[in-house]
Design a protein around this motif. Sequence first.
Motif, short mmCIF file in Angstrom:
data_model
loop_
_atom_site.label_atom_id
_atom_site.label_comp_id
_atom_site.label_asym_id
_atom_site.label_seq_id
_atom_site.Cartn_x
_atom_site.Cartn_y
_atom_site.Cartn_z
N ALA A 37 -16.39 -1.90 -43.62
CA ALA A 37 -15.28 -1.28 -44.33
C ALA A 37 -14.41 -2.30 -45.05
CB ALA A 37 -14.43 -0.46 -43.36
N VAL A 38 -14.09 -3.40 -44.38
CA VAL A 38 -13.26 -4.46 -44.96
C VAL A 38 -13.90 -5.79 -44.61
CG1 VAL A 38 -10.98 -5.55 -44.97
CG2 VAL A 38 -11.16 -3.07 -44.73
N SER A 39 -14.11 -6.63 -45.61
CA SER A 39 -14.86 -7.87 -45.40
C SER A 39 -14.13 -9.08 -45.97
CB SER A 39 -16.25 -7.75 -46.06
OG SER A 39 -16.95 -6.62 -45.57
N GLY A 40 -13.24 -9.66 -45.15
CA GLY A 40 -12.59 -10.91 -45.52
C GLY A 40 -11.49 -10.76 -46.55
N VAL A 41 -10.59 -9.80 -46.34
CA VAL A 41 -9.51 -9.55 -47.31
C VAL A 41 -8.29 -10.41 -46.99
CG1 VAL A 41 -7.82 -7.82 -48.05
CG2 VAL A 41 -10.24 -7.23 -47.94
N ASP A 42 -7.75 -11.08 -48.01
CA ASP A 42 -6.48 -11.80 -47.92
C ASP A 42 -5.43 -11.01 -48.69
OD1 ASP A 42 -7.78 -13.79 -46.56
OD2 ASP A 42 -7.91 -15.16 -48.27
N LEU A 43 -4.18 -11.05 -48.18
CA LEU A 43 -3.11 -10.25 -48.79
C LEU A 43 -1.78 -10.94 -48.57
CD1 LEU A 43 -2.67 -6.43 -48.36
CD2 LEU A 43 -0.86 -7.93 -47.58
N ASP A 44 -0.95 -10.94 -49.62
CA ASP A 44 0.41 -11.48 -49.53
C ASP A 44 1.38 -10.48 -50.13
OD1 ASP A 44 0.25 -14.45 -48.61
OD2 ASP A 44 -1.35 -14.26 -50.09
N LEU A 45 2.41 -10.12 -49.35
CA LEU A 45 3.43 -9.18 -49.81
C LEU A 45 4.79 -9.88 -49.77
CD1 LEU A 45 4.39 -6.33 -50.61
CD2 LEU A 45 4.57 -5.82 -48.16
N PRO A 46 5.31 -10.32 -50.93
CA PRO A 46 6.62 -10.97 -50.94
C PRO A 46 7.72 -9.99 -50.53
CG PRO A 46 5.41 -11.39 -52.98
CD PRO A 46 4.68 -10.31 -52.25
N VAL A 234 -7.09 -5.07 -56.53
CA VAL A 234 -8.20 -4.14 -56.80
C VAL A 234 -9.32 -4.43 -55.80
CG1 VAL A 234 -9.85 -3.32 -58.52
CG2 VAL A 234 -7.59 -4.12 -59.24
N MET A 235 -9.77 -3.37 -55.10
CA MET A 235 -10.83 -3.52 -54.10
C MET A 235 -12.08 -2.75 -54.51
SD MET A 235 -8.94 -3.34 -50.38
CE MET A 235 -10.55 -3.61 -49.59
N TYR A 236 -13.23 -3.29 -54.09
CA TYR A 236 -14.50 -2.60 -54.29
C TYR A 236 -15.38 -2.86 -53.08
CZ TYR A 236 -19.00 -1.21 -56.28
OH TYR A 236 -20.21 -0.60 -56.50
N LEU A 237 -15.78 -1.83 -52.40
CA LEU A 237 -16.71 -1.91 -51.27
C LEU A 237 -16.28 -2.97 -50.24
CD1 LEU A 237 -19.22 -0.12 -50.93
CD2 LEU A 237 -20.62 -2.09 -51.55
N GLY A 238 -15.00 -2.93 -49.87
CA GLY A 238 -14.51 -3.80 -48.81
C GLY A 238 -14.08 -5.18 -49.22
N PRO A 293 -23.81 1.56 -54.03
CA PRO A 293 -24.23 0.93 -52.79
C PRO A 293 -23.58 1.61 -51.59
CG PRO A 293 -23.45 -0.70 -54.39
CD PRO A 293 -23.07 0.65 -54.90
N SER A 294 -24.21 1.47 -50.43
CA SER A 294 -23.67 2.02 -49.19
C SER A 294 -22.95 0.92 -48.41
CB SER A 294 -24.81 2.59 -48.33
OG SER A 294 -24.34 2.87 -47.02
N PRO A 295 -21.79 1.25 -47.82
CA PRO A 295 -21.11 0.25 -46.99
C PRO A 295 -21.89 -0.07 -45.71
CG PRO A 295 -19.99 2.38 -46.87
CD PRO A 295 -21.02 2.49 -47.94
N LEU A 296 -22.91 0.72 -45.40
CA LEU A 296 -23.79 0.39 -44.27
C LEU A 296 -24.67 -0.81 -44.59
CD1 LEU A 296 -24.95 3.96 -43.17
CD2 LEU A 296 -23.53 2.39 -41.84
N ASP A 297 -25.01 -0.95 -45.85
CA ASP A 297 -25.88 -2.06 -46.29
C ASP A 297 -25.43 -2.54 -47.66
OD1 ASP A 297 -27.96 -3.88 -46.40
OD2 ASP A 297 -29.40 -2.41 -47.19
#
Length: 343
Positions: A37-46, A234-238, A293-297
């Motif tokens: 579902a989520v693969s290595g996301v970095d996020l900063d909220l000032p 912007v996110m795409y497939l995790g 694509p499927s998030p399973l693969d």
Amino acid sequence: MTLAPHAPAAPEPARPALTARALVVEFPVGRGQKVHAVSGVDLDLPAGRTLGILGESGCGKSTVGRALIQLPPPDSGTVRLGAEELTALGPEELRRARARIQIIMQDPVSALNPRRKVKDLVWEGPSIWGRAAADKDTEVDAILRAVGLDPETVRDRRPHELSGGQCQRVCIARALMLDPEVLICDEPVSSLDVSVQAQILNLLETTTRERGLSMVFIAHDVSVVKNISDEVMVMYLGKVCEVLPSDGMHLAAAHPYTRLLLASLPEAQRSGDGSPAHPGASAEPAVVAAELPSPLDPPSGCRFRTRCPLATDRCAAEAPGLREIAPGHRIACHHIESTRSLP
């Protein structure tokens, strides 16, 4: 000997209200398979700013929002609320920290206990933390007025007696009762009529500004995210494809997927003056015809490569990292120079 005066120390940069590093969330589905579902996301909220998270349904944006508030905790990675690392806290410490970060759910009716009256729903948080009941009526009425509801009309009603927009205002009032530092808004207007959407968006914008709140706003509607956010992720497939300021987003967007999302807008909405997102181009960017694509693969390397007109062998072999191409603008693409030539 005369000593030269010390130069004044440079002020330290303000600490972000919320940060996340290398978030990973996966859901086992049996037979050794799992949803990435989520693969290595970095996020900063000032502090005092709004970060919009944008993407198609299934891209992992709501999962990111829930991972930030530890519902459930991510499989790996860290989340810091100010100076406090949420992922390292025990159950009781986390419970106390959650009072500082509140979430507003997508379906306001389902988020409210149908058996309880509005005044009890709004007061639930303070009641749990032992605030004096003598202050209940005064504080509940004040917060209901702040979100545009008439206390005399709604105080003793139950959720089924309210409209969807009124229920969402009750949810916002309930979140604000604990005076949080950060609001996580997970598709807060997608189930509402268009006219009510505008009212709720204006309320959220006014509330965050007046109270100095920081907000993560999650939605799949490009125009909504672009208009309410200071910065858009912007996110795409995790995975994160691009992070850029919302101002001038229609001109600055560089990733092929972001360009595709912007092209889906009616032409008059693509920029403030009604001009096309990319002058001289009337058609949306070309996309390779392929099954989603499927998030399973998920695909190897760049997850958007199966739909990207710029994809090469390198895209299949190596996942691109986020690179800064302008102040506050980062993109995950091996062919940044080539994106400028897309329609």
